[in-house]
Write a protein that holds these residues in place. Sequence first.
Motif, short mmCIF file in Angstrom:
data_model
loop_
_atom_site.label_atom_id
_atom_site.label_comp_id
_atom_site.label_asym_id
_atom_site.label_seq_id
_atom_site.Cartn_x
_atom_site.Cartn_y
_atom_site.Cartn_z
N PRO A 62 0.81 -1.23 0.00
CA PRO A 62 0.00 0.00 0.00
C PRO A 62 0.84 1.27 0.00
CG PRO A 62 -0.17 -1.14 2.11
CD PRO A 62 0.52 -2.07 1.18
N ILE A 63 2.00 1.22 0.66
CA ILE A 63 2.87 2.40 0.67
C ILE A 63 3.40 2.67 -0.73
CG2 ILE A 63 5.08 3.32 1.51
CD1 ILE A 63 4.57 1.82 4.13
N ILE A 64 3.89 1.62 -1.41
CA ILE A 64 4.42 1.78 -2.77
C ILE A 64 3.30 2.20 -3.73
CG2 ILE A 64 5.46 0.57 -4.72
CD1 ILE A 64 7.39 1.23 -2.45
N GLY A 65 2.11 1.62 -3.56
CA GLY A 65 0.98 2.01 -4.40
C GLY A 65 0.63 3.48 -4.23
N HIS A 66 0.60 3.93 -2.98
CA HIS A 66 0.28 5.33 -2.68
C HIS A 66 1.35 6.25 -3.26
CE1 HIS A 66 -1.53 8.61 -0.35
NE2 HIS A 66 -0.31 8.95 0.01
N LEU A 67 2.62 5.90 -3.08
CA LEU A 67 3.71 6.72 -3.60
C LEU A 67 3.71 6.78 -5.12
CD1 LEU A 67 6.66 5.64 -1.25
CD2 LEU A 67 5.39 7.81 -1.21
N SER A 68 3.45 5.63 -5.76
CA SER A 68 3.47 5.62 -7.22
C SER A 68 2.29 6.40 -7.81
CB SER A 68 3.47 4.17 -7.75
OG SER A 68 2.28 3.49 -7.44
N ASP A 69 1.16 6.46 -7.10
CA ASP A 69 0.04 7.31 -7.54
C ASP A 69 0.46 8.77 -7.58
OD1 ASP A 69 -1.84 5.32 -7.94
OD2 ASP A 69 -2.72 5.49 -5.95
N LYS A 70 1.36 9.15 -6.68
CA LYS A 70 1.79 10.56 -6.57
C LYS A 70 3.03 10.87 -7.40
CE LYS A 70 -1.38 11.01 -3.36
NZ LYS A 70 -2.65 11.70 -3.66
N THR A 71 3.63 9.84 -8.00
CA THR A 71 4.90 10.02 -8.71
C THR A 71 4.67 10.36 -10.18
OG1 THR A 71 6.08 8.50 -7.24
CG2 THR A 71 7.07 8.90 -9.40
N TRP A 72 5.43 11.31 -10.70
CA TRP A 72 5.49 11.54 -12.14
C TRP A 72 6.78 12.31 -12.42
CZ3 TRP A 72 4.04 9.42 -16.32
CH2 TRP A 72 4.21 10.06 -17.55
N PRO A 207 -0.47 11.98 -15.47
CA PRO A 207 -1.65 12.18 -14.60
C PRO A 207 -2.73 13.01 -15.27
CG PRO A 207 0.37 12.47 -13.34
CD PRO A 207 0.78 12.33 -14.78
N GLU A 208 -2.34 14.00 -16.09
CA GLU A 208 -3.32 14.84 -16.78
C GLU A 208 -4.11 14.03 -17.80
OE1 GLU A 208 -0.29 17.13 -14.88
OE2 GLU A 208 -0.08 15.60 -16.44
N GLU A 209 -3.42 13.14 -18.51
CA GLU A 209 -4.11 12.29 -19.49
C GLU A 209 -5.06 11.32 -18.80
OE1 GLU A 209 -1.08 11.68 -23.23
OE2 GLU A 209 -0.41 10.93 -21.28
N LEU A 210 -4.64 10.75 -17.69
CA LEU A 210 -5.51 9.82 -16.95
C LEU A 210 -6.74 10.54 -16.42
CD1 LEU A 210 -2.81 7.79 -14.96
CD2 LEU A 210 -4.22 6.96 -16.85
N ALA A 211 -6.57 11.78 -15.98
CA ALA A 211 -7.72 12.56 -15.50
C ALA A 211 -8.68 12.85 -16.64
CB ALA A 211 -7.23 13.87 -14.88
N ALA A 212 -8.14 13.12 -17.84
CA ALA A 212 -8.99 13.38 -19.00
C ALA A 212 -9.76 12.13 -19.40
CB ALA A 212 -8.13 13.86 -20.17
N PHE A 213 -9.11 10.96 -19.32
CA PHE A 213 -9.79 9.70 -19.64
C PHE A 213 -10.95 9.47 -18.67
CE2 PHE A 213 -5.40 8.10 -21.13
CZ PHE A 213 -5.63 8.55 -22.41
N GLU A 214 -10.72 9.74 -17.39
CA GLU A 214 -11.75 9.54 -16.38
C GLU A 214 -12.93 10.49 -16.63
OE1 GLU A 214 -12.79 7.31 -12.83
OE2 GLU A 214 -11.28 7.10 -14.39
N GLU A 215 -12.63 11.72 -17.01
CA GLU A 215 -13.69 12.70 -17.30
C GLU A 215 -14.51 12.27 -18.50
OE1 GLU A 215 -14.11 17.47 -18.39
OE2 GLU A 215 -12.18 16.65 -17.72
N GLU A 216 -13.85 11.76 -19.53
CA GLU A 216 -14.56 11.30 -20.72
C GLU A 216 -15.43 10.09 -20.41
OE1 GLU A 216 -16.01 11.07 -24.47
OE2 GLU A 216 -14.82 12.69 -23.60
N LYS A 217 -14.92 9.21 -19.54
CA LYS A 217 -15.69 8.04 -19.13
C LYS A 217 -16.96 8.46 -18.41
CE LYS A 217 -15.35 3.93 -16.15
NZ LYS A 217 -14.47 3.17 -15.21
N GLU A 218 -16.86 9.46 -17.55
CA GLU A 218 -18.03 9.96 -16.83
C GLU A 218 -19.06 10.55 -17.79
OE1 GLU A 218 -16.71 12.67 -13.85
OE2 GLU A 218 -15.75 11.14 -12.62
N LYS A 219 -18.57 11.28 -18.82
CA LYS A 219 -19.48 11.89 -19.79
C LYS A 219 -20.20 10.83 -20.62
CE LYS A 219 -17.01 16.27 -20.43
NZ LYS A 219 -16.24 17.09 -21.39
N SER A 220 -19.47 9.82 -21.06
CA SER A 220 -20.05 8.81 -21.95
C SER A 220 -20.97 7.84 -21.24
CB SER A 220 -18.92 8.02 -22.65
OG SER A 220 -18.12 7.35 -21.69
N THR A 221 -20.70 7.57 -19.95
CA THR A 221 -21.52 6.60 -19.22
C THR A 221 -22.56 7.27 -18.33
OG1 THR A 221 -19.96 6.53 -17.36
CG2 THR A 221 -19.61 4.96 -19.16
N GLY A 222 -22.33 8.56 -18.02
CA GLY A 222 -23.24 9.25 -17.10
C GLY A 222 -23.03 8.88 -15.66
#
Length: 508
Positions: A62-72, A207-222
Amino acid sequence: MKKRRLSFWEIWNMSFGFFGIQFGFALQNANVSRIFETLGARVEDIPILWIAAPITGLIVQPIIGHLSDKTWNGFGRRRPYFMIGAIFTTLALYIMPNSPSLWIAAGMLWIMDASINISMEPFRAFVGDNLPSEQRTMGFAMQSFFIGTGAVIASALPYILTNWFGISNTAAEGVIPESVKLSFYVGGVVLIASVLYTVLTSKEYSPEELAAFEEEKEKSTGIKTVIKTPVTSGQFMKRGVIWTLIGIATTFIIKSFRLAEDNGQLYIISGLLLVFGLILIISGLITKNNNRPQGMVGIMNDLLHMPKTMGQLAVVQFFSWLSFYALWIYTTPAITQHIYGTTDSTSLLYNQGANWVGVLFAVYNAVSAISAFLLPVIARQIGRKATHSIALAFGGVSLISLFFIKDPNMLVIPMIGVGFAWGSILSMPYAILTGSLPADKMGTYMGIFNFFIVIPQILAASILGFITRELFNGQVILTLVLAGCSLILGALSLSIVQDKDDVYKLKR
């Protein structure tokens, strides 16, 4: 904006590092009990010596997972952790078979498992990051393929070196055979080379691209990602007190009924309950002064807010990994005792049996590699839940059948069922889980999901020695029968799991 569908070879490249990781992991699984016995460990003490591995995973992932989420950075998001873990695992592989004493070997197992976990956890999140929903089952299946093929070669390596190249398979008392030492050296080279290949041939979304993918998913699925209110200080404190009291009560029961006589590892269970309760209390105290959940508090907050599907899968994972942990630590003593009729780790007969266990592990891992391409096909026809349930039941019956076999060659047959179950365990739960996770916390939740892998391993390490000695009168083969029953319970518990992202359900 949608994630690009990757080609077969792109998925191949991003998964290839798992070949080396599993090569090292399989060497550990197939040979560490042998190393411990050679250095003087008793059969009933082996589980407690293995306790380092699951405890390390419980803390590290969980520590490595949390750190890698914040890494770029210039090296990416997950890939830096691939390399760090690979370097330290390679060093541990070179030191482990040269351990001069039992406790040094146990310490090296701790270091090796921590290093493997540093690389392994981001690989799981890597699939969730890079692949669209319809390719995730294939992505995790490809990882299973490399896990299987790496483990096949690694598990059989001492046997191959002995029978094909004439490397010595026996040594003086307290000395690790050359066949085992050389296997670990080869494993170090394979591990670092394969992880480096994935690092150099794969790319990551920012991270910006992943955020855009998530936003598009929300728009397409509602369907919008629900942002849950952070756990308050009072809620942390209340739950922390409850878990602390449970830990104290468990300790009292163990002591009152003298359950820990000659089996002090039972206190590990109550100790972990106490530690978990104290972590929640500390999180509550920190939250009083800082309402933003981050670091340890952030991980605990996400744990308490885990998606419903993760909680359901936790039950399945508990029974599945309890079973395979028993398989890894007890197959060598079970087969050498039940089939070969010896417990003398210095004898030629014992070492022949131990090498044959390596071959059996190679067989089940080979089947898991083959099943990696079969399982997605079956899942498209009957669904991921049904596929996983059938695989676990098949593996459970196969483990139970070991009790009735006396010919070593016939042991290959039940390993087919074990391999099919293992291939499914390595892919289906992750494919089911990923669709329920928020993109910005993929690594954290993959790390938290590891709790439900290591907790049953810790429980197994704490109680299996006691069960084998007191209930089974030292007949280790019965512990593997118990493992088979556990897999069957895992198959039955899949009935409670909701899989909202299943291609089979969408087709219908």
